[in-house]
Design a protein around this motif. Structure first.
Motif, PDB file in Angstrom:
ATOM      1  N   ALA A 137       8.718   7.914 -13.083  1.00 38.44           N
ATOM      2  CA  ALA A 137       7.946   7.049 -12.193  1.00 38.44           C
ATOM      3  C   ALA A 137       7.841   5.631 -12.759  1.00 38.44           C
ATOM      4  CB  ALA A 137       6.554   7.643 -11.976  1.00 38.44           C
ATOM      5  N   ILE A 138       7.539   5.527 -14.055  1.00 40.75           N
ATOM      6  CA  ILE A 138       7.435   4.198 -14.677  1.00 40.75           C
ATOM      7  C   ILE A 138       8.777   3.486 -14.640  1.00 40.75           C
ATOM      8  CG2 ILE A 138       6.959   2.980 -16.835  1.00 40.75           C
ATOM      9  CD1 ILE A 138       4.944   5.161 -17.511  1.00 40.75           C
ATOM     10  N   PHE A 139       9.853   4.238 -14.863  1.00 46.41           N
ATOM     11  CA  PHE A 139      11.184   3.635 -14.859  1.00 46.41           C
ATOM     12  C   PHE A 139      11.528   3.071 -13.488  1.00 46.41           C
ATOM     13  CE2 PHE A 139      15.744   4.221 -13.935  1.00 46.41           C
ATOM     14  CZ  PHE A 139      16.269   3.297 -14.832  1.00 46.41           C
ATOM     15  N   VAL A 140      11.343   3.854 -12.436  1.00 50.96           N
ATOM     16  CA  VAL A 140      11.732   3.417 -11.090  1.00 50.96           C
ATOM     17  C   VAL A 140      10.883   2.235 -10.631  1.00 50.96           C
ATOM     18  CG1 VAL A 140      11.863   4.100  -8.669  1.00 50.96           C
ATOM     19  CG2 VAL A 140      12.618   5.691 -10.445  1.00 50.96           C
ATOM     20  N   VAL A 141       9.547   2.381 -10.733  1.00 48.44           N
ATOM     21  CA  VAL A 141       8.659   1.318 -10.263  1.00 48.44           C
ATOM     22  C   VAL A 141       8.813   0.061 -11.127  1.00 48.44           C
ATOM     23  CG1 VAL A 141       6.269   0.677  -9.814  1.00 48.44           C
ATOM     24  CG2 VAL A 141       7.033   3.013  -9.353  1.00 48.44           C
ATOM     25  N   GLY A 142       8.839   0.243 -12.454  1.00 49.54           N
ATOM     26  CA  GLY A 142       8.978  -0.905 -13.346  1.00 49.54           C
ATOM     27  C   GLY A 142      10.294  -1.629 -13.163  1.00 49.54           C
ATOM     28  N   LEU A 143      11.371  -0.877 -12.924  1.00 50.51           N
ATOM     29  CA  LEU A 143      12.684  -1.492 -12.715  1.00 50.51           C
ATOM     30  C   LEU A 143      12.675  -2.368 -11.470  1.00 50.51           C
ATOM     31  CD1 LEU A 143      15.673  -1.518 -13.758  1.00 50.51           C
ATOM     32  CD2 LEU A 143      16.111   0.304 -12.106  1.00 50.51           C
ATOM     33  N   VAL A 144      12.160  -1.834 -10.372  1.00 50.48           N
ATOM     34  CA  VAL A 144      12.141  -2.596  -9.120  1.00 50.48           C
ATOM     35  C   VAL A 144      11.254  -3.827  -9.248  1.00 50.48           C
ATOM     36  CG1 VAL A 144      11.467  -2.523  -6.694  1.00 50.48           C
ATOM     37  CG2 VAL A 144      12.653  -0.566  -7.708  1.00 50.48           C
ATOM     38  N   GLU A 145      10.041  -3.641  -9.783  1.00 44.42           N
ATOM     39  CA  GLU A 145       9.099  -4.753  -9.886  1.00 44.42           C
ATOM     40  C   GLU A 145       9.635  -5.873 -10.761  1.00 44.42           C
ATOM     41  OE1 GLU A 145       4.739  -2.567  -9.328  1.00 44.42           O
ATOM     42  OE2 GLU A 145       5.433  -3.178 -11.314  1.00 44.42           O
ATOM     43  N   ASN A 146      10.127  -5.531 -11.944  1.00 42.28           N
ATOM     44  CA  ASN A 146      10.563  -6.576 -12.871  1.00 42.28           C
ATOM     45  C   ASN A 146      11.850  -7.247 -12.415  1.00 42.28           C
ATOM     46  OD1 ASN A 146       8.699  -6.611 -15.362  1.00 42.28           O
ATOM     47  ND2 ASN A 146       9.025  -4.436 -15.031  1.00 42.28           N
ATOM     48  N   LEU A 147      12.723  -6.524 -11.748  1.00 43.43           N
ATOM     49  CA  LEU A 147      13.914  -7.171 -11.189  1.00 43.43           C
ATOM     50  C   LEU A 147      13.526  -8.166 -10.105  1.00 43.43           C
ATOM     51  CD1 LEU A 147      16.527  -4.252 -10.983  1.00 43.43           C
ATOM     52  CD2 LEU A 147      16.598  -6.267 -12.466  1.00 43.43           C
ATOM     53  N   LEU A 148      12.546  -7.800  -9.272  1.00 40.77           N
ATOM     54  CA  LEU A 148      12.079  -8.735  -8.249  1.00 40.77           C
ATOM     55  C   LEU A 148      11.461  -9.979  -8.884  1.00 40.77           C
ATOM     56  CD1 LEU A 148      10.414  -6.499  -5.487  1.00 40.77           C
ATOM     57  CD2 LEU A 148      12.385  -8.018  -5.230  1.00 40.77           C
ATOM     58  N   VAL A 149      10.651  -9.775  -9.914  1.00 43.06           N
ATOM     59  CA  VAL A 149      10.016 -10.910 -10.580  1.00 43.06           C
ATOM     60  C   VAL A 149      11.064 -11.825 -11.204  1.00 43.06           C
ATOM     61  CG1 VAL A 149       8.517 -11.575 -12.491  1.00 43.06           C
ATOM     62  CG2 VAL A 149       7.841  -9.704 -10.983  1.00 43.06           C
TER      63      VAL A 149
END
Length: 400
Positions: free
Chosen positions: A62-74
Protein backbone atom coordinates in the motif's frame (compact mmCIF):
# COMPACT_ATOMS: atom_id res chain seq x y z
CA UNK A 1 16.11 -0.94 7.85
CA UNK A 2 18.82 -0.37 10.43
CA UNK A 3 21.05 -2.45 12.67
CA UNK A 4 18.07 -4.27 14.15
CA UNK A 5 16.28 -4.56 10.86
CA UNK A 6 19.29 -6.21 9.27
CA UNK A 7 19.31 -8.77 12.05
CA UNK A 8 15.77 -9.84 11.40
CA UNK A 9 12.94 -9.90 13.90
CA UNK A 10 12.75 -13.60 14.62
CA UNK A 11 14.25 -14.42 18.03
CA UNK A 12 16.12 -17.33 16.51
CA UNK A 13 18.00 -14.90 14.30
CA UNK A 14 18.84 -12.20 16.80
CA UNK A 15 22.54 -11.41 17.12
CA UNK A 16 23.04 -9.33 20.23
CA UNK A 17 26.47 -8.42 21.44
CA UNK A 18 25.41 -8.46 25.06
CA UNK A 19 24.56 -12.14 24.95
CA UNK A 20 27.74 -12.86 23.09
CA UNK A 21 29.77 -11.22 25.81
CA UNK A 22 28.42 -13.73 28.37
CA UNK A 23 29.47 -16.75 26.31
CA UNK A 24 33.18 -17.40 26.73
CA UNK A 25 33.13 -20.47 24.51
CA UNK A 26 31.97 -18.57 21.44
CA UNK A 27 34.67 -16.93 19.33
CA UNK A 28 33.07 -16.06 15.97
CA UNK A 29 29.79 -15.30 14.25
CA UNK A 30 29.22 -18.85 12.98
CA UNK A 31 29.32 -20.31 16.48
CA UNK A 32 27.12 -17.50 17.79
CA UNK A 33 24.47 -18.03 15.10
CA UNK A 34 24.47 -21.76 15.80
CA UNK A 35 24.02 -21.07 19.51
CA UNK A 36 21.03 -18.81 18.98
CA UNK A 37 19.39 -21.19 16.53
CA UNK A 38 19.75 -24.31 18.67
CA UNK A 39 20.44 -23.72 22.35
CA UNK A 40 19.12 -20.36 23.52
CA UNK A 41 16.03 -20.72 25.75
CA UNK A 42 13.13 -18.57 24.57
CA UNK A 43 10.07 -17.05 26.16
CA UNK A 44 6.95 -18.70 24.83
CA UNK A 45 4.74 -16.07 23.20
CA UNK A 46 1.59 -16.55 21.16
CA UNK A 47 2.64 -14.39 18.24
CA UNK A 48 2.18 -15.52 14.67
CA UNK A 49 5.08 -14.79 12.34
CA UNK A 50 3.04 -15.83 9.30
CA UNK A 51 0.30 -13.32 10.15
CA UNK A 52 2.89 -10.60 10.64
CA UNK A 53 4.43 -11.35 7.25
CA UNK A 54 1.03 -11.03 5.54
CA UNK A 55 0.31 -7.74 7.32
CA UNK A 56 3.75 -6.37 6.43
CA UNK A 57 3.34 -7.39 2.80
CA UNK A 58 0.02 -5.53 2.57
CA UNK A 59 1.43 -2.44 4.34
CA UNK A 60 4.54 -2.34 2.16
CA UNK A 61 2.44 -2.76 -0.98
CA UNK A 62 0.00 0.00 0.00
CA UNK A 63 2.78 2.45 0.90
CA UNK A 64 4.63 1.58 -2.30
CA UNK A 65 1.66 2.13 -4.63
CA UNK A 66 0.32 5.30 -2.98
CA UNK A 67 3.77 6.78 -2.33
CA UNK A 68 4.91 6.07 -5.89
CA UNK A 69 1.90 7.81 -7.45
CA UNK A 70 1.97 10.78 -5.07
CA UNK A 71 5.68 11.50 -5.33
CA UNK A 72 5.77 11.08 -9.10
CA UNK A 73 2.94 13.61 -9.37
CA UNK A 74 4.76 16.02 -7.07
CA UNK A 75 8.01 15.66 -9.01
CA UNK A 76 6.24 16.05 -12.35
CA UNK A 77 4.31 19.19 -11.37
CA UNK A 78 7.18 20.90 -9.56
CA UNK A 79 9.70 20.05 -12.27
CA UNK A 80 7.36 21.27 -15.00
CA UNK A 81 6.70 24.53 -13.12
CA UNK A 82 10.12 24.82 -11.50
CA UNK A 83 10.44 28.50 -12.41
CA UNK A 84 7.00 29.39 -11.04
CA UNK A 85 6.50 26.98 -8.12
CA UNK A 86 7.01 29.47 -5.33
CA UNK A 87 9.94 30.37 -3.13
CA UNK A 88 10.42 26.95 -1.51
CA UNK A 89 9.60 24.69 -4.45
CA UNK A 90 13.20 23.49 -4.79
CA UNK A 91 13.17 21.89 -1.33
CA UNK A 92 9.80 20.28 -1.97
CA UNK A 93 11.01 18.88 -5.29
CA UNK A 94 14.13 17.39 -3.74
CA UNK A 95 12.16 15.99 -0.80
CA UNK A 96 9.80 14.27 -3.21
CA UNK A 97 12.79 12.76 -5.06
CA UNK A 98 14.17 11.47 -1.75
CA UNK A 99 10.79 10.03 -0.72
CA UNK A 100 10.53 8.36 -4.12
CA UNK A 101 13.95 6.76 -3.51
CA UNK A 102 12.68 5.33 -0.20
CA UNK A 103 9.53 4.04 -1.88
CA UNK A 104 11.55 2.27 -4.58
CA UNK A 105 13.26 0.18 -1.88
CA UNK A 106 9.97 -1.19 -0.57
CA UNK A 107 9.58 -4.08 -3.05
CA UNK A 108 12.92 -5.48 -1.82
CA UNK A 109 11.93 -5.24 1.87
CA UNK A 110 8.52 -6.67 0.99
CA UNK A 111 10.00 -9.77 -0.63
CA UNK A 112 12.64 -10.16 2.08
CA UNK A 113 10.00 -10.22 4.82
CA UNK A 114 7.81 -12.59 2.83
CA UNK A 115 10.76 -14.99 2.44
CA UNK A 116 11.48 -14.90 6.21
CA UNK A 117 14.49 -12.57 5.77
CA UNK A 118 16.16 -14.72 3.13
CA UNK A 119 18.25 -12.51 0.83
CA UNK A 120 18.28 -13.63 -2.80
CA UNK A 121 19.94 -10.73 -4.60
CA UNK A 122 23.63 -11.15 -3.87
CA UNK A 123 26.27 -9.33 -1.85
CA UNK A 124 26.38 -6.10 -3.88
CA UNK A 125 22.62 -5.61 -3.71
CA UNK A 126 22.76 -6.28 0.04
CA UNK A 127 24.94 -3.22 0.58
CA UNK A 128 23.65 -1.01 -2.22
CA UNK A 129 19.95 -1.39 -1.33
CA UNK A 130 20.57 -0.47 2.30
CA UNK A 131 22.80 2.42 1.27
CA UNK A 132 20.24 3.72 -1.22
CA UNK A 133 17.51 3.53 1.41
CA UNK A 134 19.52 5.30 4.15
CA UNK A 135 20.76 8.07 1.83
CA UNK A 136 17.24 8.89 0.69
CA UNK A 137 15.82 8.59 4.22
CA UNK A 138 18.29 11.14 5.58
CA UNK A 139 17.77 13.40 2.56
CA UNK A 140 14.01 13.45 3.05
CA UNK A 141 14.39 14.40 6.72
CA UNK A 142 17.06 17.03 6.04
CA UNK A 143 14.97 18.69 3.32
CA UNK A 144 12.12 18.97 5.82
CA UNK A 145 14.54 20.80 8.11
CA UNK A 146 15.71 23.07 5.30
CA UNK A 147 12.12 23.84 4.38
CA UNK A 148 11.25 24.86 7.94
CA UNK A 149 14.37 27.02 8.35
CA UNK A 150 14.16 28.68 4.93
CA UNK A 151 10.50 29.58 5.38
CA UNK A 152 11.30 31.47 8.56
CA UNK A 153 14.45 33.09 7.14
CA UNK A 154 12.54 34.33 4.11
CA UNK A 155 9.86 35.83 6.33
CA UNK A 156 12.35 37.71 8.48
CA UNK A 157 15.06 38.66 5.96
CA UNK A 158 13.66 40.61 3.04
CA UNK A 159 16.91 42.39 2.20
CA UNK A 160 17.72 42.99 -1.48
CA UNK A 161 20.88 40.92 -1.13
CA UNK A 162 18.92 37.86 0.02
CA UNK A 163 16.34 38.39 -2.72
CA UNK A 164 19.10 38.36 -5.35
CA UNK A 165 20.98 35.32 -4.08
CA UNK A 166 18.29 33.17 -2.46
CA UNK A 167 17.88 30.79 -5.41
CA UNK A 168 21.62 30.20 -5.70
CA UNK A 169 21.87 29.63 -1.94
CA UNK A 170 19.05 27.09 -2.07
CA UNK A 171 20.75 25.16 -4.86
CA UNK A 172 23.98 25.00 -2.88
CA UNK A 173 22.11 23.85 0.23
CA UNK A 174 20.29 21.12 -1.69
CA UNK A 175 23.56 19.87 -3.15
CA UNK A 176 25.10 19.88 0.33
CA UNK A 177 22.18 17.89 1.74
CA UNK A 178 22.60 15.18 -0.88
CA UNK A 179 26.36 14.96 -0.22
CA UNK A 180 25.86 14.82 3.56
CA UNK A 181 23.14 12.18 3.21
CA UNK A 182 25.46 10.11 1.02
CA UNK A 183 28.22 10.18 3.67
CA UNK A 184 26.27 9.51 6.87
CA UNK A 185 25.19 5.90 6.06
CA UNK A 186 28.70 4.72 5.18
CA UNK A 187 29.77 3.49 8.69
CA UNK A 188 26.76 1.19 8.81
CA UNK A 189 26.66 0.09 5.18
CA UNK A 190 30.32 -0.98 5.08
CA UNK A 191 29.44 -3.61 7.71
CA UNK A 192 26.47 -5.02 5.82
CA UNK A 193 27.36 -8.53 4.66
CA UNK A 194 25.67 -11.46 2.99
CA UNK A 195 25.86 -14.29 5.53
CA UNK A 196 25.50 -17.87 4.32
CA UNK A 197 23.76 -19.69 7.16
CA UNK A 198 20.89 -22.13 6.63
CA UNK A 199 19.76 -19.54 4.08
CA UNK A 200 21.50 -16.35 2.90
CA UNK A 201 20.76 -13.28 5.05
CA UNK A 202 21.78 -9.64 4.67
CA UNK A 203 23.04 -8.70 8.16
CA UNK A 204 24.92 -5.95 9.97
CA UNK A 205 28.20 -7.73 10.75
CA UNK A 206 30.63 -5.44 12.53
CA UNK A 207 33.86 -6.97 13.95
CA UNK A 208 32.86 -9.56 16.54
CA UNK A 209 35.01 -8.15 19.33
CA UNK A 210 33.67 -4.59 18.94
CA UNK A 211 30.16 -5.34 17.77
CA UNK A 212 28.37 -3.73 20.73
CA UNK A 213 30.38 -0.54 20.30
CA UNK A 214 29.63 -0.34 16.60
CA UNK A 215 25.94 -1.11 17.10
CA UNK A 216 25.59 1.55 19.79
CA UNK A 217 27.48 4.15 17.73
CA UNK A 218 25.35 3.52 14.64
CA UNK A 219 22.11 3.58 16.63
CA UNK A 220 22.98 6.80 18.46
CA UNK A 221 24.06 8.54 15.25
CA UNK A 222 20.83 7.43 13.55
CA UNK A 223 18.71 8.69 16.44
CA UNK A 224 20.54 12.01 16.83
CA UNK A 225 20.93 12.87 13.15
CA UNK A 226 17.71 11.26 11.95
CA UNK A 227 15.34 12.32 14.73
CA UNK A 228 16.45 14.42 17.72
CA UNK A 229 18.27 17.20 15.89
CA UNK A 230 15.78 17.44 12.98
CA UNK A 231 12.85 17.37 15.41
CA UNK A 232 14.32 20.24 17.41
CA UNK A 233 14.96 22.37 14.32
CA UNK A 234 11.61 21.61 12.68
CA UNK A 235 9.71 22.40 15.88
CA UNK A 236 11.57 25.61 16.72
CA UNK A 237 11.49 27.17 13.25
CA UNK A 238 7.89 26.19 12.53
CA UNK A 239 6.78 27.74 15.82
CA UNK A 240 8.79 30.88 15.04
CA UNK A 241 7.07 31.01 11.65
CA UNK A 242 3.65 30.81 13.30
CA UNK A 243 4.57 33.68 15.66
CA UNK A 244 5.75 35.75 12.72
CA UNK A 245 2.52 35.15 10.81
CA UNK A 246 0.47 36.17 13.85
CA UNK A 247 2.42 39.39 14.12
CA UNK A 248 1.71 40.08 10.45
CA UNK A 249 -2.02 39.73 11.15
CA UNK A 250 -2.70 37.19 8.43
CA UNK A 251 -6.45 36.36 8.24
CA UNK A 252 -5.64 32.72 7.48
CA UNK A 253 -3.21 32.44 10.42
CA UNK A 254 -5.31 29.72 12.08
CA UNK A 255 -4.99 27.50 9.01
CA UNK A 256 -1.21 27.96 8.99
CA UNK A 257 -1.09 27.21 12.72
CA UNK A 258 -2.93 23.92 12.15
CA UNK A 259 -0.60 23.03 9.28
CA UNK A 260 2.47 23.66 11.41
CA UNK A 261 1.04 21.44 14.16
CA UNK A 262 0.43 18.76 11.54
CA UNK A 263 4.02 19.04 10.26
CA UNK A 264 5.43 18.46 13.75
CA UNK A 265 2.90 15.79 14.76
CA UNK A 266 3.44 13.69 11.62
CA UNK A 267 7.21 13.77 12.05
CA UNK A 268 6.92 12.62 15.68
CA UNK A 269 4.30 9.93 14.98
CA UNK A 270 6.30 8.44 12.11
CA UNK A 271 9.75 8.45 13.72
CA UNK A 272 9.48 8.41 17.52
CA UNK A 273 8.28 4.76 17.89
CA UNK A 274 11.00 3.60 15.49
CA UNK A 275 13.87 5.29 17.33
CA UNK A 276 12.63 4.31 20.80
CA UNK A 277 12.39 0.66 19.76
CA UNK A 278 15.79 0.78 18.08
CA UNK A 279 17.44 2.28 21.17
CA UNK A 280 15.86 -0.23 23.56
CA UNK A 281 16.93 -3.21 21.48
CA UNK A 282 20.47 -1.87 21.03
CA UNK A 283 20.92 -1.10 24.73
CA UNK A 284 19.42 -4.41 25.86
CA UNK A 285 21.89 -6.56 27.85
CA UNK A 286 24.82 -4.20 27.27
CA UNK A 287 23.49 -1.13 29.14
CA UNK A 288 20.09 -2.13 30.48
CA UNK A 289 18.14 -5.33 31.11
CA UNK A 290 14.66 -5.78 29.67
CA UNK A 291 12.19 -8.49 30.52
CA UNK A 292 12.27 -11.46 28.18
CA UNK A 293 8.67 -10.97 27.01
CA UNK A 294 9.24 -7.28 26.35
CA UNK A 295 12.30 -8.10 24.25
CA UNK A 296 10.30 -10.59 22.21
CA UNK A 297 7.51 -8.07 21.68
CA UNK A 298 9.99 -5.42 20.57
CA UNK A 299 11.67 -7.77 18.12
CA UNK A 300 8.33 -9.05 16.86
CA UNK A 301 6.84 -5.61 16.22
CA UNK A 302 10.07 -3.95 15.11
CA UNK A 303 9.40 -4.57 11.42
CA UNK A 304 5.86 -3.24 11.74
CA UNK A 305 7.13 -0.09 13.45
CA UNK A 306 9.86 0.27 10.83
CA UNK A 307 7.27 -0.05 8.09
CA UNK A 308 5.03 2.48 9.85
CA UNK A 309 7.86 5.03 9.81
CA UNK A 310 7.81 4.93 6.00
CA UNK A 311 4.36 6.48 6.01
CA UNK A 312 6.16 9.82 5.80
CA UNK A 313 6.61 9.08 2.08
CA UNK A 314 2.82 9.08 1.75
CA UNK A 315 1.99 11.92 4.15
CA UNK A 316 4.67 14.41 3.03
CA UNK A 317 3.20 14.90 -0.48
CA UNK A 318 -0.22 15.54 1.06
CA UNK A 319 0.93 18.01 3.73
CA UNK A 320 3.42 19.94 1.62
CA UNK A 321 1.73 19.76 -1.78
CA UNK A 322 -1.83 18.52 -2.16
CA UNK A 323 -3.16 20.73 0.67
CA UNK A 324 -1.70 23.76 -1.08
CA UNK A 325 -4.10 25.68 -3.36
CA UNK A 326 -1.09 26.78 -5.40
CA UNK A 327 0.00 23.19 -6.03
CA UNK A 328 -3.54 22.06 -6.89
CA UNK A 329 -3.81 24.87 -9.41
CA UNK A 330 -0.50 23.92 -11.00
CA UNK A 331 -1.56 20.27 -11.06
CA UNK A 332 -4.80 21.16 -12.83
CA UNK A 333 -2.88 23.34 -15.25
CA UNK A 334 -0.47 20.50 -15.99
CA UNK A 335 -3.34 18.04 -16.52
CA UNK A 336 -5.27 20.45 -18.73
CA UNK A 337 -2.16 20.96 -20.84
CA UNK A 338 -2.28 17.30 -21.90
CA UNK A 339 -6.05 17.04 -22.42
CA UNK A 340 -7.01 16.31 -26.04
CA UNK A 341 -8.11 19.44 -27.85
CA UNK A 342 -11.29 19.72 -29.93
CA UNK A 343 -10.80 18.53 -33.48
CA UNK A 344 -10.66 21.17 -36.16
CA UNK A 345 -13.53 19.40 -37.99
CA UNK A 346 -15.98 20.72 -35.41
CA UNK A 347 -15.44 24.19 -36.79
CA UNK A 348 -12.76 26.76 -36.28
CA UNK A 349 -14.87 29.15 -34.24
CA UNK A 350 -16.53 26.49 -32.09
CA UNK A 351 -13.23 24.74 -31.43
CA UNK A 352 -11.45 27.89 -30.36
CA UNK A 353 -14.31 29.09 -28.21
CA UNK A 354 -15.03 25.83 -26.41
CA UNK A 355 -11.44 24.83 -25.73
CA UNK A 356 -10.26 28.20 -24.48
CA UNK A 357 -13.35 28.71 -22.32
CA UNK A 358 -13.16 25.23 -20.83
CA UNK A 359 -9.50 25.58 -19.91
CA UNK A 360 -9.97 29.04 -18.44
CA UNK A 361 -12.89 28.00 -16.26
CA UNK A 362 -10.88 25.22 -14.75
CA UNK A 363 -7.76 27.11 -13.82
CA UNK A 364 -8.47 30.83 -13.53
CA UNK A 365 -8.88 32.41 -10.12
CA UNK A 366 -12.17 33.84 -8.95
CA UNK A 367 -12.56 37.40 -10.07
CA UNK A 368 -10.20 37.17 -13.07
CA UNK A 369 -11.25 37.20 -16.70
CA UNK A 370 -10.60 34.18 -18.97
CA UNK A 371 -7.94 34.86 -21.55
CA UNK A 372 -7.57 33.63 -25.07
CA UNK A 373 -6.82 30.05 -26.06
CA UNK A 374 -3.45 28.93 -24.84
CA UNK A 375 -3.97 30.56 -21.43
CA UNK A 376 -3.11 27.36 -19.68
CA UNK A 377 0.46 27.62 -20.89
CA UNK A 378 0.99 30.59 -18.57
CA UNK A 379 -1.73 30.09 -15.98
CA UNK A 380 0.54 29.51 -13.03
CA UNK A 381 1.87 33.02 -13.27
CA UNK A 382 -1.63 34.29 -12.57
CA UNK A 383 -1.90 32.05 -9.52
CA UNK A 384 0.79 33.79 -7.51
CA UNK A 385 -0.13 36.01 -4.58
CA UNK A 386 -1.04 39.59 -5.50
CA UNK A 387 1.58 42.22 -5.01
CA UNK A 388 1.89 42.93 -1.30
CA UNK A 389 3.30 45.77 0.64
CA UNK A 390 6.83 45.35 2.08
CA UNK A 391 5.43 44.65 5.54
CA UNK A 392 3.13 41.82 4.40
CA UNK A 393 3.98 38.14 4.40
CA UNK A 394 4.61 36.38 1.06
CA UNK A 395 1.74 34.00 0.38
CA UNK A 396 3.97 31.55 -1.46
CA UNK A 397 5.86 30.78 1.75
CA UNK A 398 2.88 29.01 3.25
CA UNK A 399 1.48 27.76 -0.01
CA UNK A 400 4.01 24.99 0.14
Amino acid sequence: MSVMASMGSSPTKEVTAGSAGDLGEIHNWTELLYFFNHTLPECHTELSESTKRVVLFVLYLAIFVVGLVENLLVIWVNWRCSGRAGLLGLYILNMAIADLGVVLCLPVWMLEVTLDYTWLWGSFACRFTHYFYFANMYSSIFFLVCLSIDRYVTLTHASPSWQRHQHRVRRVICAGVWVLSAIIPLPEVVHMQLVQSSEPMCLFMAPFETYSTWALAVTLSTTILGFLLPFLLITVFNLLTVCRLRQAGRPDGRRHHLLVCAYIAVFVICWLPYHVTLLLLTLHETHLSLHCYLVHLLYFFYDVIDCFSMLHCVVNPILYNFLSPSFRSRLLSAVVHYLPKVQAGAGKRGSSSSSSTQHSIVITKEGTQPTAAGFYHHSTRNLQAPNASPSSVPQSLMAS
